[in-house]
Design a protein around this motif. Structure first.
Motif, mmCIF file in Angstrom:
data_model
loop_
_atom_site.group_PDB
_atom_site.id
_atom_site.type_symbol
_atom_site.label_atom_id
_atom_site.label_comp_id
_atom_site.label_asym_id
_atom_site.label_seq_id
_atom_site.Cartn_x
_atom_site.Cartn_y
_atom_site.Cartn_z
ATOM 1 N N PHE A 179 0.793 -1.240 0.000
ATOM 2 C CA PHE A 179 0.000 0.000 0.000
ATOM 3 C C PHE A 179 0.818 1.280 0.000
ATOM 4 O O PHE A 179 0.473 2.228 -0.731
ATOM 5 N N LEU A 211 0.733 9.881 0.234
ATOM 6 C CA LEU A 211 1.539 9.801 1.453
ATOM 7 C C LEU A 211 2.774 10.693 1.398
ATOM 8 O O LEU A 211 3.199 11.239 2.415
ATOM 9 N N ASN A 213 2.845 13.543 -0.117
ATOM 10 C CA ASN A 213 2.339 14.879 0.145
ATOM 11 C C ASN A 213 2.036 15.083 1.624
ATOM 12 O O ASN A 213 2.374 16.103 2.207
ATOM 13 N N ILE A 214 1.400 14.088 2.223
ATOM 14 C CA ILE A 214 1.074 14.172 3.650
ATOM 15 C C ILE A 214 2.329 14.368 4.486
ATOM 16 O O ILE A 214 2.376 15.202 5.383
ATOM 17 N N ARG A 239 11.011 0.211 6.475
ATOM 18 C CA ARG A 239 9.912 -0.738 6.693
ATOM 19 C C ARG A 239 10.332 -2.182 6.481
ATOM 20 O O ARG A 239 9.648 -3.100 6.934
ATOM 21 N N TRP A 263 6.152 -5.930 13.037
ATOM 22 C CA TRP A 263 4.727 -5.627 13.180
ATOM 23 C C TRP A 263 3.871 -6.857 12.883
ATOM 24 O O TRP A 263 2.903 -7.137 13.602
ATOM 25 N N PHE A 283 -12.996 10.556 0.186
ATOM 26 C CA PHE A 283 -12.019 9.546 0.592
ATOM 27 C C PHE A 283 -11.294 9.939 1.873
ATOM 28 O O PHE A 283 -11.044 9.099 2.739
ATOM 29 N N ILE A 317 -3.595 17.236 -5.733
ATOM 30 C CA ILE A 317 -3.214 16.941 -4.351
ATOM 31 C C ILE A 317 -2.998 18.196 -3.511
ATOM 32 O O ILE A 317 -3.271 18.219 -2.316
ATOM 33 N N GLN A 318 -2.540 19.253 -4.160
ATOM 34 C CA GLN A 318 -2.232 20.482 -3.426
ATOM 35 C C GLN A 318 -3.480 21.073 -2.768
ATOM 36 O O GLN A 318 -3.456 21.515 -1.631
ATOM 37 N N VAL A 346 -3.821 18.429 2.698
ATOM 38 C CA VAL A 346 -3.814 17.342 3.664
ATOM 39 C C VAL A 346 -2.584 17.451 4.547
ATOM 40 O O VAL A 346 -2.620 17.150 5.731
ATOM 41 N N ASN A 347 -1.525 17.914 3.934
ATOM 42 C CA ASN A 347 -0.254 18.065 4.631
ATOM 43 C C ASN A 347 -0.419 18.821 5.948
ATOM 44 O O ASN A 347 -0.253 18.257 7.029
ATOM 45 N N LEU A 366 -3.307 17.567 8.500
ATOM 46 C CA LEU A 366 -3.003 16.365 9.279
ATOM 47 C C LEU A 366 -1.856 16.604 10.258
ATOM 48 O O LEU A 366 -1.930 16.211 11.423
ATOM 49 N N HIS A 421 8.013 7.200 13.207
ATOM 50 C CA HIS A 421 7.477 8.379 12.521
ATOM 51 C C HIS A 421 5.986 8.200 12.241
ATOM 52 O O HIS A 421 5.567 7.160 11.743
ATOM 53 N N ILE A 442 4.125 9.001 9.958
ATOM 54 C CA ILE A 442 3.725 8.629 8.591
ATOM 55 C C ILE A 442 3.613 7.112 8.467
ATOM 56 O O ILE A 442 2.788 6.602 7.707
ATOM 57 N N HIS A 443 4.434 6.386 9.227
ATOM 58 C CA HIS A 443 4.293 4.927 9.254
ATOM 59 C C HIS A 443 2.938 4.532 9.845
ATOM 60 O O HIS A 443 2.292 3.604 9.363
ATOM 61 N N ILE A 453 0.162 6.288 9.772
ATOM 62 C CA ILE A 453 -0.862 6.551 8.753
ATOM 63 C C ILE A 453 -0.817 5.492 7.651
ATOM 64 O O ILE A 453 -1.854 4.939 7.248
ATOM 65 N N ALA A 454 0.389 5.202 7.181
ATOM 66 C CA ALA A 454 0.535 4.180 6.131
ATOM 67 C C ALA A 454 -0.003 2.837 6.606
ATOM 68 O O ALA A 454 -0.657 2.113 5.851
ATOM 69 N N LEU A 488 -3.935 2.845 6.900
ATOM 70 C CA LEU A 488 -4.512 2.832 5.553
ATOM 71 C C LEU A 488 -4.214 1.509 4.847
ATOM 72 O O LEU A 488 -5.065 0.955 4.150
#
Lengths: 216, 216
Positions: free
Chosen positions: A173, A181, A183-184, A199, A206, B76, B128-129, B133-134, B137, B159, B161-162, B164-165, B168
């Motif tokens: 994913f 991601l 961008n986030i 990862r 995990w 989404f 995306i801009q 979301v950047n 969040l 981190h 972002i992991h 969130i990843a 999702l």
DNA sequence: TTAATTTTTAATCATTTGTTTAATTTTTTT
DNA sequence: AAAAAAATTAAACAAATGATTAAAAATTAA
């Protein structure tokens, strides 16, 4: 008089014959943009060959696509395929190998999963049957190990499809959702790749914790 | 003399005006097949309106698409959006709410994630801009809670972002990969949905175990 | 070398596709 | 009811697209 020259879009790989040039260009463009968005003229241009040669060698756009699709599907499932029937590795080893294989593959070919999953969604029947992923995986040593671990109480009793979904979800994913991601997180492409490499070691840990987590 | 009648592909929703009929048909087809594979004539047919009305009301296919794209992107990310700034729920609560929201949404609209992610991949910049979301969040209460839990040692220092990843990946991927996973498991569509509903309770438990898993 | 075969090319074809136009019908305003 | 405005329609346009053709060039076989 000015001669119009159709020159290759970028670098046409040397010492490839015409057929290989077309396959190579088709692989690149189909994988990047999918079947409908890829035009035969784009492939010809990218390959540096005359448009008619595409039909001369491969009959039609669709037949050419089918070759690339089969190639990419096999490519995509091989990260699992090469591992699942190894009798000499533990379940834990296999988890590590699968995530490791996938992350290496997807760093090289980030478009692969979105291509495969998109095209599969548009033709649920056409391609999926051929691979017989169903039997191959359900009969695999990996699943036997998984079910064995469930029976011996080493891991929780959860249907193995959840296990597959989880390992693919955690591993694949982040590549499918990369534009979002990135961008986030605000990460550059390089930083994001670094994150994916991180990862490699985290996902196995995990997954291990998921397998023993209390889910009732 | 035989009159050629352009009849709507299926059921055109009653008591919708022309503009709404077009939007409704466009929403369905674009989300199902993406921008390139959706033809203006298909939209007109599905909406039961004359082809020219599409351009009359929306100027162009692309402008119409942009509306649907924005709609779908918001749709989404709302599964996360409605949750992240709630001051009265714990991190654990939020994980449950997010997976719960997503699974309900994606059972109703299984095509949504593949559509959004595919179209984002083809136009990384264009859409995306706008959503920002950047900032939204990274400034959110959810991330503050996450970082707080890291500092207090309740969860491992990974981190966000992991995080969130992972949520999702575990939640959305099974829908993106449904054609493949259905085939692997041999499950019918109904059985597969049942499996997704199971995950409503399992993913929060898994995420909890991931957060405390030793990753060094 | 000559003849046969294969490969390559430019041009063309028939559809498809997004969009526009001009006329007609319907609705709203006066 | 008449005039003006808005909505709808069938037809057409230009460009794009997958595929084919017939001739030319290159390669192989004789």
């Amino acid at each position: 008089m000015i001669k119009k020259i159709t020159k290759p879009a970028k670098v046409v790989k040397k010492d490839l014959n015409t057929e290989e040039k077309i396959i190579s260009a088709a692989r690149k463009l189909f994988t990047q943009h999918g079947f409908v968005a890829t035009k035969t003229r784009d492939i010809a241009k990218e390959a540096g060959i005359n448009l008619a040669l595409l039909n001369y060698y491969f009959r039609s756009k669709e037949k050419l696509f089918d070759i690339i699709m089969a190639e990419n599907m096999i490519n995509f499932i091989q990260s699992i395929g090469v591992v699942i029937n190894d009798k000499n590795s533990s379940l834990e080893d296999k988890i590590y190998a699968i995530t490791n294989n996938y992350i290496d593959l997807l760093i090289k070919q980030p478009d692969l999963p979105l291509f495969v999953l998109s095209e599969l969604s548009r033709h649920p029947d056409k391609f999926i049957q051929k691979l017989k992923v169903n039997e191959v995986l359900s009969q695999s040593y990996l699943i036997k190990q998984y079910n064995g671990a469930v029976l011996s109480g080493k891991i929780k009793d959860v249907h193995p499809i959840h296990f597959i979904a989880n390992i693919l979800g955690l591993t694949v994913f982040p590549f499918v959702g990369a534009p979002m991601l990135k961008n986030i997180s605000g990460f550059s492409n390089d930083a994001y790749i670094e994150l994916m490499l991180e990862r490699k070691n985290m996902i196995p840990a995990w997954m291990k914790s998921i397998l023993i987590a209390d889910v009732i």
